[in-house]
Write a protein that holds these residues in place. Structure first.
Motif, PDB file in Angstrom:
ATOM      1  N   MET A   1       0.841  -1.195   0.000  1.00  0.00           N
ATOM      2  CA  MET A   1       0.000   0.000   0.000  1.00  0.00           C
ATOM      3  C   MET A   1       0.877   1.247   0.000  1.00  0.00           C
ATOM      4  SD  MET A   1      -2.738   1.138   2.891  1.00  0.00           S
ATOM      5  CE  MET A   1      -3.514  -0.467   2.744  1.00  0.00           C
ATOM      6  N   VAL A   2       0.446   2.295  -0.690  1.00  0.00           N
ATOM      7  CA  VAL A   2       1.167   3.553  -0.701  1.00  0.00           C
ATOM      8  C   VAL A   2       1.016   4.226   0.659  1.00  0.00           C
ATOM      9  CG1 VAL A   2       1.320   5.839  -1.730  1.00  0.00           C
ATOM     10  CG2 VAL A   2       0.842   3.860  -3.170  1.00  0.00           C
ATOM     11  N   GLU A   3       2.104   4.701   1.231  1.00  0.00           N
ATOM     12  CA  GLU A   3       2.016   5.393   2.508  1.00  0.00           C
ATOM     13  C   GLU A   3       1.258   6.692   2.354  1.00  0.00           C
ATOM     14  OE1 GLU A   3       5.845   5.981   4.096  1.00  0.00           O
ATOM     15  OE2 GLU A   3       6.344   3.851   4.209  1.00  0.00           O
ATOM     16  N   ALA A   4       0.530   7.080   3.392  1.00  0.00           N
ATOM     17  CA  ALA A   4      -0.327   8.260   3.320  1.00  0.00           C
ATOM     18  C   ALA A   4       0.457   9.520   2.996  1.00  0.00           C
ATOM     19  CB  ALA A   4      -1.074   8.441   4.642  1.00  0.00           C
ATOM     20  N   LYS A   5       1.715   9.620   3.447  1.00  0.00           N
ATOM     21  CA  LYS A   5       2.468  10.839   3.249  1.00  0.00           C
ATOM     22  C   LYS A   5       3.269  10.872   1.951  1.00  0.00           C
ATOM     23  CE  LYS A   5       6.400   9.156   5.979  1.00  0.00           C
ATOM     24  NZ  LYS A   5       7.234   9.419   7.160  1.00  0.00           N
ATOM     25  N   SER A   6       3.085   9.850   1.078  1.00  0.00           N
ATOM     26  CA  SER A   6       3.921   9.743  -0.105  1.00  0.00           C
ATOM     27  C   SER A   6       3.492  10.658  -1.243  1.00  0.00           C
ATOM     28  CB  SER A   6       3.943   8.291  -0.592  1.00  0.00           C
ATOM     29  OG  SER A   6       2.645   7.905  -0.997  1.00  0.00           O
ATOM     30  N   GLU A   7       2.295  11.204  -1.182  1.00  0.00           N
ATOM     31  CA  GLU A   7       1.810  12.091  -2.225  1.00  0.00           C
ATOM     32  C   GLU A   7       1.403  13.427  -1.612  1.00  0.00           C
ATOM     33  OE1 GLU A   7       1.946  11.543  -5.316  1.00  0.00           O
ATOM     34  OE2 GLU A   7       2.350   9.406  -5.382  1.00  0.00           O
ATOM     35  N   SER A   8       1.441  14.473  -2.413  1.00  0.00           N
ATOM     36  CA  SER A   8       1.022  15.785  -1.949  1.00  0.00           C
ATOM     37  C   SER A   8       0.178  16.438  -3.030  1.00  0.00           C
ATOM     38  CB  SER A   8       2.235  16.653  -1.624  1.00  0.00           C
ATOM     39  OG  SER A   8       1.816  17.932  -1.210  1.00  0.00           O
ATOM     40  N   CYS A   9      -1.119  16.539  -2.770  1.00  0.00           N
ATOM     41  CA  CYS A   9      -2.054  17.162  -3.708  1.00  0.00           C
ATOM     42  C   CYS A   9      -3.268  17.594  -2.906  1.00  0.00           C
ATOM     43  CB  CYS A   9      -2.445  16.184  -4.817  1.00  0.00           C
ATOM     44  SG  CYS A   9      -3.412  16.940  -6.144  1.00  0.00           S
ATOM     45  N   SER A  10      -3.751  18.796  -3.143  1.00  0.00           N
ATOM     46  CA  SER A  10      -4.858  19.300  -2.333  1.00  0.00           C
ATOM     47  C   SER A  10      -6.221  19.099  -2.985  1.00  0.00           C
ATOM     48  CB  SER A  10      -4.653  20.785  -2.030  1.00  0.00           C
ATOM     49  OG  SER A  10      -4.700  21.556  -3.223  1.00  0.00           O
ATOM     50  N   LYS A  11      -6.241  18.842  -4.316  1.00  0.00           N
ATOM     51  CA  LYS A  11      -7.516  18.751  -5.029  1.00  0.00           C
ATOM     52  C   LYS A  11      -7.681  17.377  -5.666  1.00  0.00           C
ATOM     53  CE  LYS A  11      -7.651  23.717  -5.875  1.00  0.00           C
ATOM     54  NZ  LYS A  11      -7.800  24.808  -6.867  1.00  0.00           N
ATOM     55  N   TYR A  12      -8.808  16.749  -5.369  1.00  0.00           N
ATOM     56  CA  TYR A  12      -9.059  15.381  -5.801  1.00  0.00           C
ATOM     57  C   TYR A  12     -10.391  15.262  -6.538  1.00  0.00           C
ATOM     58  CZ  TYR A  12      -5.316  13.230  -2.996  1.00  0.00           C
ATOM     59  OH  TYR A  12      -4.107  12.843  -2.484  1.00  0.00           O
ATOM     60  N   LEU A  13     -10.382  14.437  -7.575  1.00  0.00           N
ATOM     61  CA  LEU A  13     -11.600  13.969  -8.219  1.00  0.00           C
ATOM     62  C   LEU A  13     -11.728  12.491  -7.889  1.00  0.00           C
ATOM     63  CD1 LEU A  13     -14.002  14.131 -10.228  1.00  0.00           C
ATOM     64  CD2 LEU A  13     -12.347  13.619 -12.051  1.00  0.00           C
ATOM     65  N   ILE A  14     -12.856  12.099  -7.321  1.00  0.00           N
ATOM     66  CA  ILE A  14     -13.129  10.696  -6.997  1.00  0.00           C
ATOM     67  C   ILE A  14     -14.199  10.189  -7.943  1.00  0.00           C
ATOM     68  CG2 ILE A  14     -13.975   9.095  -5.244  1.00  0.00           C
ATOM     69  CD1 ILE A  14     -12.855  10.950  -3.111  1.00  0.00           C
ATOM     70  N   THR A  15     -13.919   9.098  -8.640  1.00  0.00           N
ATOM     71  CA  THR A  15     -14.868   8.496  -9.564  1.00  0.00           C
ATOM     72  C   THR A  15     -15.103   7.045  -9.162  1.00  0.00           C
ATOM     73  OG1 THR A  15     -13.220   7.679 -11.143  1.00  0.00           O
ATOM     74  CG2 THR A  15     -13.963   9.956 -11.417  1.00  0.00           C
ATOM     75  N   PHE A  16     -16.206   6.481  -9.669  1.00  0.00           N
ATOM     76  CA  PHE A  16     -16.520   5.094  -9.325  1.00  0.00           C
ATOM     77  C   PHE A  16     -16.751   4.196 -10.533  1.00  0.00           C
ATOM     78  CE2 PHE A  16     -17.388   7.222  -5.318  1.00  0.00           C
ATOM     79  CZ  PHE A  16     -16.825   6.336  -4.421  1.00  0.00           C
ATOM     80  N   THR A  17     -16.532   4.697 -11.727  1.00  0.00           N
ATOM     81  CA  THR A  17     -16.739   3.883 -12.920  1.00  0.00           C
ATOM     82  C   THR A  17     -15.586   4.073 -13.892  1.00  0.00           C
ATOM     83  OG1 THR A  17     -17.901   5.569 -14.231  1.00  0.00           O
ATOM     84  CG2 THR A  17     -19.234   4.246 -12.703  1.00  0.00           C
ATOM     85  N   GLY A  18     -15.402   3.059 -14.734  1.00  0.00           N
ATOM     86  CA  GLY A  18     -14.411   3.183 -15.788  1.00  0.00           C
ATOM     87  C   GLY A  18     -14.761   4.277 -16.775  1.00  0.00           C
ATOM     88  N   ILE A  19     -16.062   4.507 -16.981  1.00  0.00           N
ATOM     89  CA  ILE A  19     -16.509   5.569 -17.889  1.00  0.00           C
ATOM     90  C   ILE A  19     -15.961   6.913 -17.428  1.00  0.00           C
ATOM     91  CG2 ILE A  19     -18.512   6.818 -18.777  1.00  0.00           C
ATOM     92  CD1 ILE A  19     -20.141   4.238 -18.435  1.00  0.00           C
ATOM     93  N   ALA A  20     -16.199   7.245 -16.153  1.00  0.00           N
ATOM     94  CA  ALA A  20     -15.757   8.534 -15.622  1.00  0.00           C
ATOM     95  C   ALA A  20     -14.242   8.607 -15.565  1.00  0.00           C
ATOM     96  CB  ALA A  20     -16.365   8.759 -14.238  1.00  0.00           C
ATOM     97  N   MET A  21     -13.613   7.515 -15.182  1.00  0.00           N
ATOM     98  CA  MET A  21     -12.156   7.505 -15.081  1.00  0.00           C
ATOM     99  C   MET A  21     -11.520   7.784 -16.443  1.00  0.00           C
ATOM    100  SD  MET A  21     -10.215   6.854 -12.393  1.00  0.00           S
ATOM    101  CE  MET A  21      -8.565   6.410 -11.904  1.00  0.00           C
ATOM    102  N   ASN A  22     -12.033   7.164 -17.486  1.00  0.00           N
ATOM    103  CA  ASN A  22     -11.484   7.367 -18.825  1.00  0.00           C
ATOM    104  C   ASN A  22     -11.725   8.786 -19.334  1.00  0.00           C
ATOM    105  OD1 ASN A  22     -10.410   4.779 -19.025  1.00  0.00           O
ATOM    106  ND2 ASN A  22     -12.310   3.923 -19.834  1.00  0.00           N
ATOM    107  N   HIS A  23     -12.877   9.356 -18.986  1.00  0.00           N
ATOM    108  CA  HIS A  23     -13.126  10.763 -19.346  1.00  0.00           C
ATOM    109  C   HIS A  23     -12.079  11.663 -18.700  1.00  0.00           C
ATOM    110  CE1 HIS A  23     -16.741  10.822 -21.744  1.00  0.00           C
ATOM    111  NE2 HIS A  23     -17.391  10.070 -20.884  1.00  0.00           N
ATOM    112  N   ALA A  24     -11.785  11.405 -17.430  1.00  0.00           N
ATOM    113  CA  ALA A  24     -10.799  12.224 -16.727  1.00  0.00           C
ATOM    114  C   ALA A  24      -9.416  12.090 -17.368  1.00  0.00           C
ATOM    115  CB  ALA A  24     -10.749  11.828 -15.257  1.00  0.00           C
ATOM    116  N   LYS A  25      -9.040  10.877 -17.745  1.00  0.00           N
ATOM    117  CA  LYS A  25      -7.740  10.667 -18.385  1.00  0.00           C
ATOM    118  C   LYS A  25      -7.609  11.465 -19.672  1.00  0.00           C
ATOM    119  CE  LYS A  25      -6.429   6.061 -16.832  1.00  0.00           C
ATOM    120  NZ  LYS A  25      -6.329   4.640 -17.235  1.00  0.00           N
ATOM    121  N   ARG A  26      -8.696  11.508 -20.442  1.00  0.00           N
ATOM    122  CA  ARG A  26      -8.653  12.229 -21.715  1.00  0.00           C
ATOM    123  C   ARG A  26      -8.559  13.736 -21.514  1.00  0.00           C
ATOM    124  NH1 ARG A  26     -12.244   7.961 -23.387  1.00  0.00           N
ATOM    125  NH2 ARG A  26     -14.065   9.162 -22.734  1.00  0.00           N
ATOM    126  N   LEU A  27      -9.113  14.235 -20.422  1.00  0.00           N
ATOM    127  CA  LEU A  27      -9.137  15.676 -20.188  1.00  0.00           C
ATOM    128  C   LEU A  27      -7.853  16.199 -19.537  1.00  0.00           C
ATOM    129  CD1 LEU A  27     -12.831  16.050 -18.969  1.00  0.00           C
ATOM    130  CD2 LEU A  27     -11.874  16.956 -21.087  1.00  0.00           C
TER     131      LEU A  27
END
Length: 235
Positions: A1-27
């Motif tokens: 598992m990635v340690e909680a402190k290993s990343e630093s980002c204040s803004k998150y998009l949470i998705t639950f489907t491959g459809i939404a995830m792929n849209h985000a990748k393209r954008l």
């Protein structure tokens, strides 16, 4: 598992489907896929209009999604927009429409470890208002209906019984899904901002009518992902 402190980002998009995830990748630009984690299907970070956005695709359900949210908060996350799917329980809310939850009915167990039993989960007012404005702007030209109201979150995906559908729809609840009440409760508990936009993937008020791979759903999820990213870079 990635340690909680290993990343630093204040803004998150949470998705639950491959459809939404792929849209985000393209954008997004300069997308960097993160190593496989135990708490999400997939995670990546990229840039949208020059700003860093972290995208998470957690497993379904309150415990798994809260686990992902907790780790993101521990990593520095402050602003969270969630794009998911819901089954409509209110007559007139149709597949491809949008539900913006203003409160949630808690039939999941996770939130009760954070907030008292009488607590009513709600989104961040600031994020909700920004998301509502952007979603309505982007859906108006596509003639997609947007509804605001309650959402029913349950852990029991096969216990969305007819009597509950009838009763909860009378209370102003528009749809049912498996994460919103827990995510909003934890966000409140941790002092971060979170709001949710749901695309209607099926209806339950006249029997069960699913359309999980339909074009109407795909179009709506794409619009919601873009709206969420636009809001994240504007705040």
């Amino acid at each position: 598992m990635v340690e909680a402190k290993s990343e630093s980002c204040s803004k998150y998009l949470i998705t639950f489907t491959g459809i939404a995830m792929n849209h985000a990748k393209r954008l997004l630009e300069n997308v960097e896929i993160k190593a496989k984690c135990t708490h999400v299907y997939q995670a990546f970070v990229g840039e949208y209009q020059g700003e860093k956005i972290y995208v998470l695709n957690p497993y379904f359900g309150a415990p798994a999604s809260v686990f992902a949210l907790e780790l993101a908060i521990a990593s520095g996350g402050k602003k969270f927009l969630v794009v998911g799917e819901a089954g409509a329980i209110k007559t007139g809310v149709n597949i491809g429409d949008v539900i913006l939850p203003t409160w949630a009915l808690r039939e999941e167990g996770t939130s009760y470890h954070y907030m008292p039993p009488d607590y009513i989960p709600k989104p961040s007012e600031m994020l909700f208002n920004a998301l509502k404005k952007e979603v309505k702007c982007q859906t108006e030209k596509e003639h997609i209906n947007v509804f605001e109201g309650g959402i029913w979150t349950t852990d029991a995906s096969f216990r969305e019984t007819e009597d509950k559908v009838r009763e909860y729809s009378k209370r102003g609840i528009l749809g049912v899904e498996m994460e919103s009440s827990a995510l909003m409760s934890v966000a409140k508990f941790r002092g971060v901002d979170l709001a949710i936009a749901l695309a209607v993937s099926d209806t339950l008020y006249n029997g069960w009518n699913p359309e999980f791979e339909g074009e109407r759903l795909r179009r709506t999820e794409g619009i919601l992902v873009k709206a969420a990213l636009d809001v994240l870079v504007s705040i």
